[in-house]
Scaffold this motif. Sequence first.
Motif: not given
Length: 436
Positions: A102-110, A119-125, A434-435
């Motif tokens: 139920r967790v996934e990698n999210l890339l945060f840039v502040f 902020s910008a959030v990148y979802c790999k999926s 962040v996972q």
Amino acid sequence: MDATTAAVSKRLPGLKKKSSSRSGLRNLVQGCWSYRSPVEKKPDPQPNLPQFSISALPDDVLLDCLARMPRAALQTAMMVCQKWRSILKSTEFYEMRKQNGRVENLLFVFGGAGTGFLSAVYCKSSGSWRAGLLCSGRSIAENDWLSGYHNENHALLHAQPAVIKHRIFILGANPCRFSKSVGIECTIVYDAWTKTLRRGAPMHCPRKKFACCVIADRIFVAGGANRNDSGRDAITDSEMYIPELDAWKPIASMPRKRYGGLGAAVNGVFYVIGGLKFSSTLWSSMQPYIYVASMDAFDTNLNCWQKTKVLPMDGCVIACTVVGRAIYMLTSHAVELSFWKYDTWDESFTRVKPPPIPSPLRIDNCLKFSCVTMGSDVYIIQVGGSIDDLLRRSGRNGRGYKEGLVLIYDTCTLEWSRGPDLPYVKNGATCTVVQC
């Protein structure tokens, strides 16, 4: 009725007039078939079953049920009751979500933009970015301490991120000196589940350009320069943060001064890589600083610093990240970039295929890259500055344009690819995965 019948009737009052045949038949039928109202059949009584609620479930079953909720529902679930909130904040809940996938990698840039945290959030999926404010105006109004960071253009310019489970600790953020708030120096804690900010304890030394990493749910910082020191002299002081106590404690100092060093953690060892060493001849030399072509290692189990390791590459290390047991380093050589891999097991350096950026480059002084890991891939994100050569090749003129390049290195195939460009985030400085 004739006279005879009338006379008989007077003598025999019980004698009635004889009814017609039709009336008699009707009376006969009514006598045989009397109307009875239908009786409703009562259902068989059901056995009394005990009434259960979800809170009456055993703790392990309740934990498993809550761990299967979608991430978007976690913020609401924490407000149901105190028991649910304590479960959702526990380590067991996080580990159960990881086991259930139920967790996934999210890339945060502040980045600070003067009018609020961007902020910008990148979802790999999904392979896409989502940009927006880190906190709402209501959050600013309810938390006076945030106003000092919210109104500062360069609040996150020298900040460093550290991730523990689903929480991001933003260290070394520079608050506005003109804020009315008192004592606003702090550690900013962002919860990726609840999307809330809170205030954490500040470091003992208000430093900038320092190295940091996370080992066993502890945050380690080392080096940098004291922000309150006008001389900007590099320091060797090191500290460790304990989240459950919200407290910092000093640890052994580094063997040498480092300003702008990078931090990485592998197998319980805190590596402090590169950086600058300010010269004592600041006013008599045209080159007031030199690069530190080495790295120090702090063993958290032995609580001491180990022997310094020399870096084989020239120039400076500008970004690094960890994949498995290896540390990948992006280095600058004035007109080009190189990429290196350091194997912590056999302590060997290997130069790998460089990122697909044309060279020679005229790199702007404000150019800044950040390196993060998502799975087995290394992401290099350009969070600031401009690349003039790329502007000319694409037919655009001018300096200072923020490209926002995202380059992906597959450590299995050893190949580079281009990711979606970073959305515009002014003064982007804090970049982490962040996972959650």
